[in-house]
Design a protein around this motif. Structure first.
Motif, PDB file in Angstrom:
ATOM      1  N   UNK A   8      50.665  34.037  41.540  1.00 22.20           N
ATOM      2  CA  UNK A   8      50.076  35.330  41.900  1.00 22.20           C
ATOM      3  C   UNK A   8      48.867  35.057  42.770  1.00 22.20           C
ATOM      4  N   UNK A   9      48.385  36.071  43.513  1.00 22.04           N
ATOM      5  CA  UNK A   9      47.205  35.859  44.352  1.00 22.04           C
ATOM      6  C   UNK A   9      46.082  35.239  43.535  1.00 22.04           C
ATOM      7  N   UNK A  11      42.859  33.968  41.665  1.00 23.03           N
ATOM      8  CA  UNK A  11      41.730  34.536  40.944  1.00 23.03           C
ATOM      9  C   UNK A  11      40.598  33.516  40.993  1.00 23.03           C
ATOM     10  N   UNK A  13      37.270  31.734  39.703  1.00 24.57           N
ATOM     11  CA  UNK A  13      36.715  31.517  38.365  1.00 24.57           C
ATOM     12  C   UNK A  13      35.353  30.849  38.474  1.00 24.57           C
ATOM     13  N   UNK A  84      35.416  40.401  34.427  1.00 33.28           N
ATOM     14  CA  UNK A  84      36.516  40.202  35.372  1.00 33.28           C
ATOM     15  C   UNK A  84      36.863  41.482  36.103  1.00 33.28           C
ATOM     16  N   UNK A  85      37.567  41.320  37.217  1.00 34.83           N
ATOM     17  CA  UNK A  85      38.049  42.475  37.956  1.00 34.83           C
ATOM     18  C   UNK A  85      38.016  42.254  39.451  1.00 34.83           C
ATOM     19  N   UNK A  86      38.568  43.219  40.204  1.00 31.00           N
ATOM     20  CA  UNK A  86      38.667  43.062  41.667  1.00 31.00           C
ATOM     21  C   UNK A  86      37.367  43.373  42.400  1.00 31.00           C
ATOM     22  N   UNK A  93      39.330  39.171  43.512  1.00 26.55           N
ATOM     23  CA  UNK A  93      39.509  39.308  42.061  1.00 26.55           C
ATOM     24  C   UNK A  93      38.900  38.084  41.388  1.00 26.55           C
TER      25      UNK A  93
ATOM     26  N   UNK B  13      44.432  30.978  35.569  1.00 31.99           N
ATOM     27  CA  UNK B  13      43.793  31.970  34.698  1.00 31.99           C
ATOM     28  C   UNK B  13      44.854  32.837  34.032  1.00 31.99           C
ATOM     29  N   UNK B  49      49.828  35.399  33.096  1.00 35.15           N
ATOM     30  CA  UNK B  49      48.853  35.329  34.185  1.00 35.15           C
ATOM     31  C   UNK B  49      48.237  36.693  34.450  1.00 35.15           C
ATOM     32  N   UNK B  50      47.050  36.660  35.011  1.00 33.35           N
ATOM     33  CA  UNK B  50      46.466  37.878  35.555  1.00 33.35           C
ATOM     34  C   UNK B  50      47.238  38.269  36.814  1.00 33.35           C
ATOM     35  N   UNK B  51      47.572  39.549  36.944  1.00 37.93           N
ATOM     36  CA  UNK B  51      48.212  40.042  38.169  1.00 37.93           C
ATOM     37  C   UNK B  51      47.134  40.746  38.989  1.00 37.93           C
ATOM     38  N   UNK B  52      46.581  40.000  39.945  1.00 43.87           N
ATOM     39  CA  UNK B  52      45.422  40.525  40.667  1.00 43.87           C
ATOM     40  C   UNK B  52      45.750  41.800  41.439  1.00 43.87           C
ATOM     41  N   UNK B  53      47.033  41.981  41.793  1.00 43.17           N
ATOM     42  CA  UNK B  53      47.385  43.193  42.547  1.00 43.17           C
ATOM     43  C   UNK B  53      47.315  44.452  41.694  1.00 43.17           C
ATOM     44  N   UNK B  55      46.053  44.546  37.958  1.00 47.04           N
ATOM     45  CA  UNK B  55      45.203  44.613  36.771  1.00 47.04           C
ATOM     46  C   UNK B  55      43.761  44.955  37.143  1.00 47.04           C
ATOM     47  N   UNK B  57      41.141  44.635  35.152  1.00 47.36           N
ATOM     48  CA  UNK B  57      40.318  43.547  34.615  1.00 47.36           C
ATOM     49  C   UNK B  57      41.188  42.774  33.627  1.00 47.36           C
ATOM     50  N   UNK B  58      40.607  41.760  32.980  1.00 43.62           N
ATOM     51  CA  UNK B  58      41.431  40.917  32.109  1.00 43.62           C
ATOM     52  C   UNK B  58      41.938  41.694  30.891  1.00 43.62           C
ATOM     53  N   UNK B  61      44.998  43.230  31.830  1.00 41.52           N
ATOM     54  CA  UNK B  61      46.088  42.245  31.815  1.00 41.52           C
ATOM     55  C   UNK B  61      46.636  42.102  30.397  1.00 41.52           C
TER      56      UNK B  61
END
Lengths: 226, 226
Positions: A8-9, A11, A13, A84-86, A93, B13, B49-53, B55, B57-58, B61
């Protein structure tokens, strides 16, 4: 899936640290001036990326950040929460694993691009650093009601009145002296430093104490709160 | 630095969730059978996994993972801690943001590849999932001493003896009935369901209660503990 490709794109950290210390009986937070974008030149919490080649875990990353950016070694450190977040970082993100450190004034050497700000006068901070500081303050105030946490703001030796003052500065209220001393006894937190007394001006000399070895990196808990 | 390039080797992540529920008065943890490597076919904590498109925030997710992999919606959820390091996942340096969910039996629908295991009979788990479960149990047992947390293991309505049994199952010890009811009153946690009684076999019918709206997603705290 290839080990170097994310499914996935990406993240981002990082770790962020809230370093708390006491000055003039008031809680202060340590800020560093950012040396690169985003927010270059702005005062922010000490933080940085995880270095996967060298860090054993995220706490190890926080220890490295405190050493390299603030000049601190051996601080009491605990994981606070993960933010966390975009939108929290303009680069994308992101995940910030936040740690809270408590240090004595003596553990904070003068260091270029580092300052202490009273938490009551913090003002604007970049990213979501204001929320991270708020979470740290809530945690420290809550835990101070039933644990030895505040002792990490003291120097190596201190008198019981000094320690009580530290608790009162965090909790924002006066504590009963007899009850406070009973709680310290119950936690078996302290030991008298043999032969060490602090002369207190008009007062008679007071016994100096230090934290017993088992509680220098771990918390002692009080069953019923202060 | 290009926004799509990491300045350091990539860190993976994910979120992992510890879903706790009661069955036969014993705490159970929910496991899912992994559908892909590593540890394909092995029972593990629900995670992903986190899906940045998509989610926010965590925590979002974690909500998605619980919905898609366990079939749960609307669970009480809180962030537990973040686990990290080079060895916890064979794919590389990784970060797992762990969440703890408490659900009633009724919130757990039958779902393919999902089972509940008594925490006392958990056995081996892949990754560092055993440490994550241990942290969740410590958190839940600790918080149950002074908060409304256990109520999220109950169904929508319950009697006071049933709620006391839930607390006792978590704390592993009997509680004084009078003192328990006083704490529930103090927290202003519950409201009687008008006209709703539960007939209890040989016992006289007992009033049914439900959680007041403010505490359906937030905790009520007891000042002095149970």
């Amino acid at each position: 899936m290839n080990q170097t490709e994310a499914p996935y794109p990406q993240v981002l950290v990082s770790v962020d640290t809230v370093v708390l210390t006491l000055q003039d009986d008031a809680l202060h937070v340590v800020l560093v001036r950012r040396s690169q974008p985003p927010f270059e030149g702005v005062w922010a919490l000490p933080g940085g990326y995880i270095h996967a080649q060298e860090d054993a875990d995220a706490q190890d990353s926080a220890v490295r950040v405190l050493r390299d950016k603030v000049g601190i070694a051996g601080a009491y450190l605990e994981q606070l929460a993960t933010f966390s977040g975009p939108a929290r970082d303009p680069r994308g993100w992101s995940v910030a694993i936040a740690y809270c450190a408590l240090v004595s004034s003596a553990q904070l050497p003068p260091h270029d691009g580092v300052k202490r700000v009273p938490v009551a006068a913090l003002g604007q901070l970049p990213f979501d650093h204001h929320a991270i500081v708020a979470a740290a303050l809530a945690r420290v105030r809550n835990k101070s009601q039933y644990s030895s946490l505040p002792v990490h703001l003291c120097g190596e030796t201190f008198t019981l009145p000094q320690l009580q003052q530290v608790y009162e500065s965090i909790l924002g209220e006066p504590l009963n002296k007899v009850s406070f001393r009973r709680k310290m006894d119950e936690m078996q937190l302290l030991e008298a430093v043999p032969g060490a007394m602090r002369s207190g001006g008009a007062h008679r000399p007071a016994q100096l104490y230090r934290v017993r070895a088992p509680f220098q990196q771990a918390l002692a808990l009080s069953v019923r709160g202060l």
